[in-house]
Design a protein around this motif. Sequence first.
Motif, short mmCIF file in Angstrom:
data_model
loop_
_atom_site.label_atom_id
_atom_site.label_comp_id
_atom_site.label_asym_id
_atom_site.label_seq_id
_atom_site.Cartn_x
_atom_site.Cartn_y
_atom_site.Cartn_z
N LEU A 7 0.82 -1.20 0.00
CA LEU A 7 0.00 0.00 0.00
C LEU A 7 0.86 1.25 0.00
O LEU A 7 0.56 2.24 -0.69
CB LEU A 7 -0.90 -0.05 1.24
CG LEU A 7 -1.75 1.16 1.54
CD1 LEU A 7 -2.69 1.44 0.39
CD2 LEU A 7 -2.55 0.92 2.82
N GLN A 8 1.97 1.18 0.79
CA GLN A 8 2.84 2.35 0.88
C GLN A 8 3.40 2.75 -0.49
O GLN A 8 3.51 3.92 -0.81
CB GLN A 8 3.97 2.06 1.87
CG GLN A 8 4.76 3.30 2.28
CD GLN A 8 3.88 4.37 2.96
OE1 GLN A 8 3.19 4.08 3.92
NE2 GLN A 8 3.87 5.58 2.41
N ILE A 11 0.79 4.69 -2.41
CA ILE A 11 0.67 6.07 -1.91
C ILE A 11 1.87 6.91 -2.38
O ILE A 11 1.72 8.04 -2.82
CB ILE A 11 0.62 6.10 -0.37
CG1 ILE A 11 -0.48 5.20 0.13
CG2 ILE A 11 0.41 7.52 0.15
CD1 ILE A 11 -0.45 4.99 1.64
N ASP A 12 3.06 6.29 -2.27
CA ASP A 12 4.27 7.03 -2.68
C ASP A 12 4.19 7.45 -4.15
O ASP A 12 4.54 8.57 -4.49
CB ASP A 12 5.53 6.18 -2.46
CG ASP A 12 5.84 6.00 -0.98
OD1 ASP A 12 5.25 6.73 -0.15
OD2 ASP A 12 6.64 5.11 -0.65
N ARG A 15 1.75 10.23 -4.50
CA ARG A 15 2.29 11.44 -3.90
C ARG A 15 3.34 12.07 -4.82
O ARG A 15 3.34 13.26 -5.08
CB ARG A 15 2.88 11.15 -2.52
CG ARG A 15 3.27 12.40 -1.77
CD ARG A 15 3.77 12.12 -0.37
NE ARG A 15 2.70 11.78 0.56
CZ ARG A 15 2.72 10.69 1.36
NH1 ARG A 15 3.74 9.86 1.32
NH2 ARG A 15 1.73 10.47 2.19
N GLY A 32 1.31 4.25 -9.83
CA GLY A 32 0.37 4.08 -8.72
C GLY A 32 -0.72 3.08 -9.07
O GLY A 32 -1.05 2.19 -8.29
N GLN A 119 -11.14 6.39 -3.10
CA GLN A 119 -11.02 7.35 -2.00
C GLN A 119 -12.16 7.14 -0.98
O GLN A 119 -11.94 7.11 0.23
CB GLN A 119 -11.05 8.76 -2.60
CG GLN A 119 -10.77 9.87 -1.64
CD GLN A 119 -11.25 11.22 -2.21
OE1 GLN A 119 -11.61 11.33 -3.39
NE2 GLN A 119 -11.25 12.23 -1.38
N SER A 126 -10.85 2.93 6.63
CA SER A 126 -9.93 3.47 7.65
C SER A 126 -10.71 3.96 8.88
O SER A 126 -10.24 3.89 9.99
CB SER A 126 -9.05 4.58 7.07
OG SER A 126 -9.80 5.75 6.90
N LEU A 185 -3.60 3.60 5.66
CA LEU A 185 -4.80 3.90 4.86
C LEU A 185 -5.26 5.34 5.06
O LEU A 185 -5.58 6.05 4.11
CB LEU A 185 -5.95 3.00 5.29
CG LEU A 185 -6.20 1.70 4.57
CD1 LEU A 185 -7.48 1.08 5.09
CD2 LEU A 185 -6.29 1.90 3.07
N ALA A 188 -3.38 7.53 3.05
CA ALA A 188 -3.59 7.40 1.60
C ALA A 188 -4.73 8.28 1.11
O ALA A 188 -4.68 8.84 0.02
CB ALA A 188 -3.88 5.94 1.24
N LEU A 192 -4.90 10.53 -2.39
CA LEU A 192 -5.80 10.20 -3.50
C LEU A 192 -6.76 11.37 -3.74
O LEU A 192 -7.06 11.70 -4.89
CB LEU A 192 -6.62 8.94 -3.17
CG LEU A 192 -5.85 7.64 -3.00
CD1 LEU A 192 -6.78 6.51 -2.54
CD2 LEU A 192 -5.15 7.24 -4.30
#
Length: 212
Positions: A7-8, A11-12, A15, A32, A119, A126, A185, A188, A192
């Motif tokens: 997941l990271q 997100i990276d 981002r 992504g 999203q 979350s 999460l 994230a 997003l």
Amino acid sequence: MSEQFSLQEVIDSFRLSLSDSKELSLDHYVEGWRGLVKLLNSLGSVFGFISKDVVNKLSILVSLRGGPEGAHYLSLQSMVQYELQSGLVEGGDNPASGTRGVSGCRTLLRLHRALRWLQLFLGGVSRDEGTPPTLCSLAYSQSLSQHHPWVIRSAAGLAFRMLPPRDPFLRMLNAGEPPQAVEVLGGAVPVLGEVYTITEELYSKHDLLHLP
Ligand code: 1Q0
């Protein structure tokens, strides 16, 4: 990006896709999405028809980016400007793509709509507002479903029921034990959201939100 989904990493990539001046890099955006496809695939073959469609859309964007007009596909903003100026948004005979009649703008629009679903869904997970199947279908009815015909909505509805319960789902994100995964999460969702908002505003400004 490694074979195992994390997941990271997703997100990276999202981002990194945003520059300081809020230009959105298509290479990172695609990266992504590739991570999301890995997660989808790890959920099993019921989700295969969804990941196939995403893979197909990513390969259209990658071929535009790697094609003769690839420099115009550096960012979302340059893509929109180029396709608008060249009369390609509605498809046309795009010399930059192997696929006639398929524009980068309409292709990305489909992913953009799906990002809204993601999203909403991840936000719900979350905040522990329900089980993944329930939240997934709620998020879908609030976003993507209005763009899908009945046959896809019913196939999607069947697939959602196959989603794992909360803790196994959180573990599948490869972001540590459930409490840590929830934190990741939570991080994230705003990323997003920012990518979504920038795209939404740009598409809205140029009246591109309803491309066929
Ligand atoms: C986790 C369960 C995934 C549920 C995904 C919800 C969407 C279901 C939609 C299924 C439709 C797919 C079949 C094809 C549809 C196309 O007709 C449609 C329009 O394209 P076109 O060319 O015919 O005009 N395509 C789309 O609307 C694109 C749909 C993309 C769905 C993308 C789903 C991405 C899922 C990611 C899973 C991530 C889970 C959490 C990971 C957390 C990471 C931060």
